[in-house]
Design a protein around this motif. Structure first.
Motif, PDB file in Angstrom:
ATOM      1  N   TRP A   1       0.807  -1.464  -0.056  1.00 51.02           N
ATOM      2  CA  TRP A   1       0.056   0.034   0.059  1.00 51.02           C
ATOM      3  C   TRP A   1       0.831   1.164   0.025  1.00 51.02           C
ATOM      4  CZ3 TRP A   1      -0.565   3.804   4.327  1.00 51.02           C
ATOM      5  CH2 TRP A   1      -1.731   4.520   3.912  1.00 51.02           C
ATOM      6  N   ILE A   2       1.869   1.256   0.754  1.00 46.79           N
ATOM      7  CA  ILE A   2       2.958   2.381   0.725  1.00 46.79           C
ATOM      8  C   ILE A   2       3.467   2.653  -0.697  1.00 46.79           C
ATOM      9  CG2 ILE A   2       4.803   3.399   1.937  1.00 46.79           C
ATOM     10  CD1 ILE A   2       4.329   1.751   4.192  1.00 46.79           C
ATOM     11  N   LYS A   3       3.839   1.446  -1.238  1.00 50.68           N
ATOM     12  CA  LYS A   3       4.276   1.870  -2.526  1.00 50.68           C
ATOM     13  C   LYS A   3       3.641   2.257  -3.713  1.00 50.68           C
ATOM     14  CE  LYS A   3       7.926  -1.533  -1.949  1.00 50.68           C
ATOM     15  NZ  LYS A   3       8.289  -2.992  -2.433  1.00 50.68           N
TER      16      LYS A   3
ATOM     17  N   GLU B   1       6.596  11.117  -1.572  1.00 55.29           N
ATOM     18  CA  GLU B   1       8.049  11.617  -1.610  1.00 55.29           C
ATOM     19  C   GLU B   1       8.730  11.331  -0.465  1.00 55.29           C
ATOM     20  OE1 GLU B   1       8.041  15.770  -3.292  1.00 55.29           O
ATOM     21  OE2 GLU B   1       5.960  15.326  -3.367  1.00 55.29           O
ATOM     22  N   VAL B   2       8.285  11.285   0.670  1.00 61.05           N
ATOM     23  CA  VAL B   2       8.938  11.376   1.733  1.00 61.05           C
ATOM     24  C   VAL B   2       8.071  10.785   2.985  1.00 61.05           C
ATOM     25  CG1 VAL B   2       8.243  13.541   2.525  1.00 61.05           C
ATOM     26  CG2 VAL B   2      10.361  12.764   3.550  1.00 61.05           C
ATOM     27  N   ILE B   3       8.699  10.054   4.142  1.00 54.48           N
ATOM     28  CA  ILE B   3       8.066   9.797   5.143  1.00 54.48           C
ATOM     29  C   ILE B   3       8.330  10.695   6.227  1.00 54.48           C
ATOM     30  CG2 ILE B   3       7.556   8.016   6.919  1.00 54.48           C
ATOM     31  CD1 ILE B   3       8.439   6.052   4.709  1.00 54.48           C
ATOM     32  N   LEU B   4       7.326  11.327   6.869  1.00 51.08           N
ATOM     33  CA  LEU B   4       7.563  12.150   8.080  1.00 51.08           C
ATOM     34  C   LEU B   4       7.048  11.720   9.358  1.00 51.08           C
ATOM     35  CD1 LEU B   4       6.070  15.580   6.126  1.00 51.08           C
ATOM     36  CD2 LEU B   4       8.482  14.608   6.303  1.00 51.08           C
TER      37      LEU B   4
ATOM     38  N   ILE C   1      10.432   4.190  13.996  1.00 55.14           N
ATOM     39  CA  ILE C   1       9.316   3.287  13.244  1.00 55.14           C
ATOM     40  C   ILE C   1       9.590   3.842  11.866  1.00 55.14           C
ATOM     41  CG2 ILE C   1       7.084   2.719  12.567  1.00 55.14           C
ATOM     42  CD1 ILE C   1       6.636   2.820  15.452  1.00 55.14           C
ATOM     43  N   ALA C   2       9.365   5.031  11.575  1.00 53.00           N
ATOM     44  CA  ALA C   2       9.647   5.669  10.190  1.00 53.00           C
ATOM     45  C   ALA C   2      10.764   5.531   9.705  1.00 53.00           C
ATOM     46  CB  ALA C   2       9.226   7.016  10.164  1.00 53.00           C
TER      47      ALA C   2
ATOM     48  N   GLY D   1      12.995   2.142   0.883  1.00 55.42           N
ATOM     49  CA  GLY D   1      13.854   2.896   0.021  1.00 55.42           C
ATOM     50  C   GLY D   1      13.106   4.108  -0.433  1.00 55.42           C
ATOM     51  N   ILE D   2      12.621   4.697   0.812  1.00 57.82           N
ATOM     52  CA  ILE D   2      11.895   6.131   0.825  1.00 57.82           C
ATOM     53  C   ILE D   2      12.578   6.959   1.793  1.00 57.82           C
ATOM     54  CG2 ILE D   2       9.647   7.102   1.232  1.00 57.82           C
ATOM     55  CD1 ILE D   2       8.079   4.379   0.614  1.00 57.82           C
ATOM     56  N   PRO D   3      12.876   8.285   1.389  1.00 63.70           N
ATOM     57  CA  PRO D   3      13.599   8.835   2.322  1.00 63.70           C
ATOM     58  C   PRO D   3      12.637   9.345   3.554  1.00 63.70           C
ATOM     59  CG  PRO D   3      13.423   9.960  -0.119  1.00 63.70           C
ATOM     60  CD  PRO D   3      12.643   8.674  -0.171  1.00 63.70           C
TER      61      PRO D   3
END
Length: 232
Positions: A109-111, A116-119, A139-140, A148-150
């Motif tokens: 689901w995240i993909k 663009e970024v995880i906050l 966790i993030a 592979g997400i910033p």
């Protein structure tokens, strides 16, 4: 010999795990966890009492800054213990385990939402000094590294050290959090973000974050939480 001296222990109750066990939880704790399943609210992911409903009573007929999100477990007594161990007891192995479970359940689901970024939802610097780390950021970081997400913990910031939300009603929670978050912009705003937090109860914290992000140019805001409370 090392297994005898330093045996693997359950990340929640700390009982010694059986030999060759691959899970980080003992059987008793596993049985007491309650994953969020269908039917669930299409916006906040809270369990629904009636099948066929699209939204829970908390979300129906309202507008939100945060588009939608997912949660892994119901916020019950077992998860209260687990989060206390992680958040206040410094049990990072507990956080790592649940981050892995979030990836297993919601990695696809995240993909698909392609952030663009995880906050991580930020904590105030005073709480950060006291606690030593931000549980949401931990966790993030695990999720971002695996997918592979910033991940950045200095874009969305906590500007006020508000009183604890526990025990407050919905209106009091919203008032408590007004103008409590801000965005530090050094370039163009992120257009599509994923917020990560440990607990979703009324959603007031995430909405306050969403408001700050929307005001600075973010278009799509999703969230991922470890556990979630019950709806009205």
């Amino acid at each position: 010999m090392l297994d005898a001296v330093f045996p693997d222990k359950c990340v929640i109750c700390h009982d010694i795990l059986k030999k060759r066990r691959t899970e980080a939880l003992c059987s008793a704790c596993q049985r007491q966890l309650h994953p969020v399943t269908e039917p669930r609210c299409k916006r906040c992911s809270k369990s629904l009492e009636v099948s066929g409903e699209e939204l829970c009573g908390d979300c129906r007929g309202k507008t939100f800054y945060v588009t939608k999100g997912m949660a892994l477990y119901s916020y019950d007594r077992m998860m209260q213990t687990a989060i206390a161990n992680f958040k206040y007891g410094g049990e990072l192995s507990c956080g790592a385990y649940f981050a892995g479970e979030l990836i297993k359940r919601y990695g696809t689901w995240i993909k698909e939402i392609f952030p663009e970024v995880i906050l991580p939802v930020p904590v105030h610097k005073k709480k950060l000094r006291f606690r030593g780390f931000n549980q949401a950021e931990y966790i993030a970081a695990q999720i971002g590294m695996e997918l592979g997400i910033p991940v950045t913990g200095d874009y969305l910031i906590r500007t006020e050290n508000t009183r604890p939300q526990k025990g407050l009603g919905v209106r009091a929670r919203i008032e408590n959090l007004q103008r409590s978050f801000g965005v530090i912009q050094t370039g163009r705003p992120y257009r599509n973000v994923l917020l990560v937090d440990d607990i979703y109860t009324t959603g007031a914290t995430l909405e306050a974050c969403g408001k700050a992000l929307k005001e600075t140019g973010t278009n799509r805001i999703y969230f991922l939480c470890l556990c979630i409370g019950r709806g009205d």
